[in-house]
Scaffold this motif. Sequence first.
Motif, short mmCIF file in Angstrom:
data_model
loop_
_atom_site.label_atom_id
_atom_site.label_comp_id
_atom_site.label_asym_id
_atom_site.label_seq_id
_atom_site.Cartn_x
_atom_site.Cartn_y
_atom_site.Cartn_z
N ARG A 1 -1.42 3.07 8.92
CA ARG A 1 -2.84 3.35 8.81
C ARG A 1 -3.38 2.93 7.44
O ARG A 1 -2.87 3.37 6.41
CB ARG A 1 -3.06 4.85 9.02
N VAL A 2 -4.39 2.10 7.46
CA VAL A 2 -5.08 1.72 6.22
C VAL A 2 -6.53 2.18 6.30
O VAL A 2 -7.09 2.32 7.40
CB VAL A 2 -5.03 0.19 5.96
N LEU B 1 -13.98 -6.94 7.85
CA LEU B 1 -15.19 -6.25 7.43
C LEU B 1 -16.25 -7.31 7.18
O LEU B 1 -15.95 -8.36 6.62
CB LEU B 1 -14.94 -5.45 6.14
N SER C 1 -5.63 -8.67 11.66
CA SER C 1 -5.93 -7.57 12.60
C SER C 1 -7.36 -7.08 12.49
O SER C 1 -7.99 -6.75 13.48
CB SER C 1 -4.98 -6.39 12.36
N PHE C 2 -7.87 -7.00 11.24
CA PHE C 2 -9.18 -6.38 11.05
C PHE C 2 -10.03 -7.21 10.10
O PHE C 2 -9.52 -7.93 9.24
CB PHE C 2 -9.02 -4.96 10.49
N VAL D 1 -14.33 -3.86 11.89
CA VAL D 1 -14.30 -2.39 11.85
C VAL D 1 -15.18 -1.79 10.77
O VAL D 1 -15.15 -0.58 10.55
CB VAL D 1 -12.86 -1.86 11.69
N VAL E 1 2.73 -2.01 10.24
CA VAL E 1 2.55 -1.44 8.91
C VAL E 1 2.19 0.04 9.00
O VAL E 1 3.04 0.90 8.80
CB VAL E 1 1.47 -2.21 8.11
N VAL F 1 -7.79 2.42 10.20
CA VAL F 1 -7.29 1.61 11.31
C VAL F 1 -5.79 1.39 11.15
O VAL F 1 -5.25 1.42 10.04
CB VAL F 1 -8.01 0.24 11.35
N THR F 2 -5.12 1.20 12.28
CA THR F 2 -3.66 1.08 12.26
C THR F 2 -3.27 -0.39 12.33
O THR F 2 -3.53 -1.08 13.31
CB THR F 2 -3.05 1.87 13.43
N LEU F 3 -2.67 -0.84 11.25
CA LEU F 3 -2.28 -2.23 11.12
C LEU F 3 -0.92 -2.42 11.80
O LEU F 3 0.04 -1.72 11.45
CB LEU F 3 -2.18 -2.54 9.62
N VAL G 1 2.39 3.23 3.09
CA VAL G 1 2.09 2.44 4.28
C VAL G 1 3.01 1.22 4.36
O VAL G 1 3.98 1.22 5.11
CB VAL G 1 0.61 2.00 4.31
N GLY G 2 2.75 0.20 3.55
CA GLY G 2 3.55 -1.01 3.61
C GLY G 2 2.74 -2.19 3.15
O GLY G 2 1.66 -2.05 2.58
N ARG G 3 3.27 -3.38 3.42
CA ARG G 3 2.66 -4.60 2.92
C ARG G 3 1.45 -5.01 3.77
O ARG G 3 1.57 -5.15 4.99
CB ARG G 3 3.71 -5.71 2.96
N VAL H 1 -9.38 -0.93 -0.35
CA VAL H 1 -8.29 -0.74 0.61
C VAL H 1 -7.44 0.43 0.14
O VAL H 1 -6.98 0.44 -1.01
CB VAL H 1 -7.42 -2.01 0.71
N GLY H 2 -7.26 1.40 1.00
CA GLY H 2 -6.50 2.58 0.59
C GLY H 2 -5.73 3.18 1.75
O GLY H 2 -5.56 2.56 2.81
N SER H 3 -5.27 4.40 1.50
CA SER H 3 -4.43 5.06 2.49
C SER H 3 -4.54 6.56 2.29
O SER H 3 -5.14 7.04 1.32
CB SER H 3 -2.98 4.62 2.32
N LEU I 1 0.85 -1.18 0.00
CA LEU I 1 0.00 0.00 0.00
C LEU I 1 0.90 1.24 0.00
O LEU I 1 1.75 1.38 0.88
CB LEU I 1 -0.86 -0.04 1.27
N PRO I 2 0.72 2.13 -0.98
CA PRO I 2 1.56 3.33 -1.02
C PRO I 2 1.51 4.09 0.30
O PRO I 2 0.45 4.21 0.91
CB PRO I 2 0.93 4.16 -2.15
N ALA J 1 -13.54 2.83 7.38
CA ALA J 1 -12.77 2.69 8.62
C ALA J 1 -11.33 3.09 8.34
O ALA J 1 -10.81 2.84 7.26
CB ALA J 1 -12.83 1.24 9.10
N LEU K 1 -10.39 1.38 4.94
CA LEU K 1 -11.13 0.21 4.47
C LEU K 1 -12.61 0.52 4.32
O LEU K 1 -13.20 1.17 5.19
CB LEU K 1 -11.00 -0.93 5.49
#
Lengths: 330, 330
Positions: free
Chosen positions: B58-59, A105, A102-103, A135, B56, B51-53, A56-58, B152-154, A53-54, B49, B61
Amino acid sequence: MQTPNSEEPPESGGRGDEFALIERLRDRFESAGGPSIHPGDLWIGDDAAAVTLPHVGRVVLATDLVVDGVHVDAALCEPEDIGWKALMVTVSDLGAMGADVSFALLSVAAPVGFAIERLGAGVAEAAAIVGCAVVGGDLSASPVLVVSVTAVGSVPDDGHALLRRDGARAGDHLFVTGPLGGSSAGLRLLRGGDSGDSGVVQSELAAAYRRPMARMVEGSVARRAGATACIDISDGLLADLVHVAEASGVGLELEAGESVVVAGATRHEALAGGEEYELVLATPDPDGLVEAFRAAGLRPPLAIGRCTGEDGVYSLDGGPLPEGGWRHQF
Amino acid sequence: MQTPNSEEPPESGGRGDEFALIERLRDRFESAGGPSIHPGDLWIGDDAAAVTLPHVGRVVLATDLVVDGVHVDAALCEPEDIGWKALMVTVSDLGAMGADVSFALLSVAAPVGFAIERLGAGVAEAAAIVGCAVVGGDLSASPVLVVSVTAVGSVPDDGHALLRRDGARAGDHLFVTGPLGGSSAGLRLLRGGDSGDSGVVQSELAAAYRRPMARMVEGSVARRAGATACIDISDGLLADLVHVAEASGVGLELEAGESVVVAGATRHEALAGGEEYELVLATPDPDGLVEAFRAAGLRPPLAIGRCTGEDGVYSLDGGPLPEGGWRHQF
C-alpha cells in the motif's frame, strides 16, 4: 530528476545550462536527507526514480510536464490528444526502466473555459491502454495550459534488475524499438508544411505527433532478456544515445539505415526529432533480444550500431556525429 | 482527486461546477480500469489516494498545484517561499490521512529567468523538515509559474487505519490542531492592509502565509489515538468541516471561541480563510486525543464542537452557519 523535455530552457542559455541546473538541484535535494537509500535505489538522474518506501518496498516514480506552446501546440490537437500525450510520455519513463506502471496522478492548470473533461477522457483512454489507474490529482485556473502527470509503478521480483541509462558496456549492440521521425514530421505537416505524402501516411504522421505510444511491454521484455541499458527517445535518437553513452562511459559506432526512418519523415527528423518515445536499448546478446521480442509478439527491434570502449568518441555511418546537428531543433 | 485548492474555478461557474467536474473525471477514471482495488484502498475523493501496488504494498499518494496568481502571489514572497509552500501543502494531504511521507517529485514550469534554483532550495528546506527526499521531477519553460509536487508515503502496519474524511460519527468531538486565520491575515498585511499589530505579530502572520507547516506528526498521533476522520484546512475551517460532514453523513454543532483565532487575524479570517493546513479531527474519545497529543509533546488540540446525527444540519455558536459566508473569499 529526469531529463526535461522542454525545447526551450527555463533559464537563460541553452540545454547545457538546464542540465547544470538539474545537477545543482540534485545535489541540494540529496544533501537534504530523507529515508535511507537502499542498494539498487535510483534517485535523480535516470528516466524514473526507484526508491524504497519504508514498510512497503521498491516503487518506481516519474513525473512529466506538458506545457502548451512548449511540448504541445493546443491549436494543432484536441484536448483528448493532450491528455493522452501527457499520460503516455510519463509512463514511458517507467517503460524505459523495464518497470510496470500501476497508478497515475493528473494535475491540470488550465485557462477558464478549457475542456478539462475532454483532456481527462484522453488521459483515461491512454491509461486503459497501459493498464494503469488514475487515482488522484489537482485542478487549478491558470493563464496557460500546464498538465502534470506522475506515474507510480513497480518491478516484478523476477531476478532482473531495472534498466538504467548507465548500464551499457563496450561491445553492446544497440537497438531502437521502431522507426522514428513520425512525431516531428507530423508536427511539420500539421503546421502546414508541404508534403507529397499520401493521406494515409499524413494521418499516420499526425497520429505519431498527437498520440505517442509508450513502449511498456518492450521495456519489460528487454529487461527480462538481459538488456544492459535503456532510454526513451524524448530529446531525439542521437541526443538520447549520447545520454546513454555519457552515463555509461562508452563510445558509439552508429549505423542508421533507412529502416529507422518512418515513411514520410526525413532522415534528420528520424535522427534528431524528439518526443518519439520509442526505446533505445543496449545488449550484449542481440540474438537473445530479437528472439525475446519475437516470442512476445513484438515488432523486431532495429539494429543501430554498437557501443565501443572509446568513451566520448561517437561516429555515425563511418563519419563523425554532426557537431550539434543532432540536437532537437524543431 | 483531492479537493482542489484553487480559488478560481477552472471552468465557468463556481466551486460547485468544479466539484461536479471532479466527480465526472472520477467516474471516467474509475471505469477505465487498472489494477485491482484492495480492501481499504482509496482512489479519488479524499486528501490522498491509498492504493495497493502489485508486488509491493500500500502506497499513499497526493499531488498539488501551486500557480502564481492563484495559490501564491510571487510578488509577495520569495522563490524559496513558493517552493516551501508547494512541498508543504502536498505532504499535508498525507498528514491528513495519518500517513508518513517519504518521497516527493517536483515539477516546475517557469518563465525564463525565474530563480528555479532558489525555489528548489525552499523545497529542500521543507522536505528536510518533514523527512522526505525529493527524488525526481521535470522542468519546463512556461509563460506563468506553475509548480506541481507529488508526495509518496505509507502507513506503518500498526493496526490503525488511515484517517479518512468520511469516518466521523454522530457524537464525535471535533478539534483543530491550532489557531487559524494567520495565512489570510498575512496575505492581507502583505497586500498593504492596515494593521495596528506589533511587528512581531505582523511577521508571524506573514510567515503563516509564506511558510505554512504541514501537521505530519499531529496526523500520525491522531490516527494512532483512534481519531475517526481528518482533513487539512485548505479551503477554510468551516468549508472543510462541511466537507467532513457531507462525506460522513453527519451534522455539525460548532463552537468556535477566541482560542481558534490567531493573534492579529479576524474571526472571519480564522473561520473562512483557506491555505491554513492545520488539521480538523473527529474522535469519539476527546480525552484520549488530548492525552496522546500531550504525550507526544504537541500543542493541545482546540475543541470546536461535535458531530450530530442530523445529517446536513450545521450550527455555529448556537445560530445557523452563515449562508455561503464561510466560503473562502480572500
